[in-house]
Scaffold this motif. Structure first.
Motif, PDB file in Angstrom:
ATOM      1  N   UNK A  97       0.835  -1.200   0.000  1.00  0.00           N
ATOM      2  CA  UNK A  97       0.000   0.000   0.000  1.00  0.00           C
ATOM      3  C   UNK A  97       0.870   1.251   0.000  1.00  0.00           C
ATOM      4  N   UNK A  98       1.965   1.192   0.766  1.00  0.00           N
ATOM      5  CA  UNK A  98       2.846   2.358   0.914  1.00  0.00           C
ATOM      6  C   UNK A  98       4.084   2.247   0.029  1.00  0.00           C
ATOM      7  N   UNK A  99       3.990   1.462  -1.045  1.00  0.00           N
ATOM      8  CA  UNK A  99       5.168   1.166  -1.871  1.00  0.00           C
ATOM      9  C   UNK A  99       5.855   2.425  -2.389  1.00  0.00           C
ATOM     10  N   UNK A 100       5.080   3.462  -2.694  1.00  0.00           N
ATOM     11  CA  UNK A 100       5.673   4.692  -3.226  1.00  0.00           C
ATOM     12  C   UNK A 100       6.352   5.534  -2.154  1.00  0.00           C
ATOM     13  N   UNK A 101       6.176   5.148  -0.867  1.00  0.00           N
ATOM     14  CA  UNK A 101       6.732   5.942   0.228  1.00  0.00           C
ATOM     15  C   UNK A 101       7.895   5.255   0.935  1.00  0.00           C
ATOM     16  N   UNK A 102       8.202   4.021   0.527  1.00  0.00           N
ATOM     17  CA  UNK A 102       9.325   3.303   1.131  1.00  0.00           C
ATOM     18  C   UNK A 102      10.397   3.082   0.072  1.00  0.00           C
ATOM     19  N   UNK A 105      15.048  -0.847  -0.839  1.00  0.00           N
ATOM     20  CA  UNK A 105      15.690  -1.722   0.143  1.00  0.00           C
ATOM     21  C   UNK A 105      14.702  -2.201   1.208  1.00  0.00           C
ATOM     22  N   UNK A 106      13.816  -1.306   1.643  1.00  0.00           N
ATOM     23  CA  UNK A 106      12.815  -1.697   2.636  1.00  0.00           C
ATOM     24  C   UNK A 106      11.873  -2.737   2.041  1.00  0.00           C
ATOM     25  N   UNK A 107      11.407  -2.494   0.815  1.00  0.00           N
ATOM     26  CA  UNK A 107      10.514  -3.454   0.176  1.00  0.00           C
ATOM     27  C   UNK A 107      11.190  -4.819   0.015  1.00  0.00           C
ATOM     28  N   UNK A 108      12.430  -4.843  -0.401  1.00  0.00           N
ATOM     29  CA  UNK A 108      13.144  -6.114  -0.573  1.00  0.00           C
ATOM     30  C   UNK A 108      13.282  -6.854   0.755  1.00  0.00           C
ATOM     31  N   UNK A 109      13.599  -6.128   1.818  1.00  0.00           N
ATOM     32  CA  UNK A 109      13.729  -6.760   3.126  1.00  0.00           C
ATOM     33  C   UNK A 109      12.405  -7.361   3.576  1.00  0.00           C
ATOM     34  N   UNK A 110      11.311  -6.641   3.363  1.00  0.00           N
ATOM     35  CA  UNK A 110       9.983  -7.143   3.727  1.00  0.00           C
ATOM     36  C   UNK A 110       9.614  -8.346   2.881  1.00  0.00           C
ATOM     37  N   UNK A 111       9.732  -8.224   1.577  1.00  0.00           N
ATOM     38  CA  UNK A 111       9.268  -9.263   0.668  1.00  0.00           C
ATOM     39  C   UNK A 111      10.077 -10.552   0.809  1.00  0.00           C
ATOM     40  N   UNK A 112      11.387 -10.432   0.869  1.00  0.00           N
ATOM     41  CA  UNK A 112      12.223 -11.622   0.976  1.00  0.00           C
ATOM     42  C   UNK A 112      12.036 -12.320   2.323  1.00  0.00           C
TER      43      UNK A 112
END
Length: 314
Positions: A97-102, A105-112
């Motif tokens: 939901x907040x993909x445009x605000x993170x 690196x944060x997204x990769x850490x969460x997803x992996x």
């Protein structure tokens, strides 16, 4: 910042903190249960479930409190909407939901981390595997927090994320101390008496504070010392004093960015006044349970006010 994005960041880090806290609680429960007989071990797991706030839901589908039942319920049970697996899925959903605000690196850490833990929790967790699973959950939190601190702008999104984290951490520390304290020490008149140091150690381990506490107190375990450490010592990043100070800073930053203070700032100032110059003797005189209940209620009110101030539902 859009309310939907603010909501996503706020809850992304609340759920991440909650999952980490559950892992710490399970680790402390496992350590204690391994030193107890069967009956006492079940009481320890009952305490873990109660501290997590899920006793009613647990007992709806479980009649006993064996370790394997308790940790699999908290980690992966499909009938538990607040399992670690579901909380981490909520972290990932809110990160989307907040993909445009993170940052990437944060997204990769969460997803992996989510993919690794989801795969691991597809099957029941045995006692031999539990330690590795709990380390995996804690590592996920470390990776996400590290990525956020090293790669995100210090903008509104960053401060919403941090506010969510400290709201959740305040609630967790207060709940753990309240429930554990009254299980171990039924009467405040016993403060300072000889107690089971191993049990008190679980309180510290539940908040990852055992080493810090021992360093500050030369290894001496006492009810008074632990209460003071977890409520008033602003050097420890999971104490109530530290969390309250950090949350105040995040709300001040949000007010500066939005050029207006909200009701959450007002409530925060009132909370500061109540804690200012308070001693551990003041806490005991007031009643530790009442002090912690007041803290949890104030914290919940601040969380609700944040949502109202910035137009998203908490």
């Amino acid at each position: 910042m859009l309310g939907r994005t603010a909501h996503g960041l706020f809850w992304m880090f609340r759920y991440l903190e909650r999952a980490e806290n559950t892992a710490r609680l399970l680790d402390a429960g496992l350590r204690m249960s391994l030193t107890r007989d069967l009956v006492t071990a079940e009481e320890e797991w009952r305490s873990v479930i109660r501290t997590s706030g899920q006793r009613e839901y647990y007992e709806a589908s479980n009649q006993t409190y064996t370790g394997v039942q308790a940790w699999n319920y908290l980690l992966r049970d499909k009938n538990n909407p607040m399992s670690v697996r579901d909380m981490l899925e909520a972290v990932r959903t809110n990160a989307r939901v907040a993909r445009n605000a993170i940052s990437g690196e944060v997204w990769e850490a969460v997803n992996e981390s989510w993919m690794e833990i989801d795969e691991t929790l597809k099957k029941p967790v045995s006692q031999g595997d539990l330690g590795d699973v709990l380390r995996m959950v804690r590592r996920a939190g470390t990776l996400v927090h590290g990525a956020m601190n090293d790669s995100m702008l210090r903008n509104a999104g960053f401060h919403f994320a941090r506010a969510g984290m400290f709201v959740e951490r305040t609630d967790s520390t207060a709940r753990i101390l309240d429930i554990k304290y009254y299980l171990l020490l039924p009467s405040l008149s016993y403060v300072g008496s000889s107690l089971d140091a191993g049990q008190w150690d679980t309180v510290l381990r539940s908040v990852s504070g055992d080493r810090a506490y021992r360093w500050l107190n030369a290894g001496t375990i006492s009810a008074r010392g632990i209460v003071e450490f977890l409520t008033l010592d602003d050097r420890f990043p999971r104490s109530l004093a530290f969390c309250q100070s950090a949350l105040r800073d995040e709300l001040r930053a949000l007010a500066r960015l939005h050029k207006v203070e909200g009701y959450s700032n007002e409530l925060m100032r009132e909370a500061d006044m109540r804690l200012s110059d308070k001693t551990v003797e003041d806490v005991f005189e007031m009643g530790l349970h009442q002090f912690l209940v007041d803290t949890m209620n104030t914290n919940a009110a601040i969380a609700h006010a944040i949502a109202e101030d910035y137009r998203f539902h908490a």
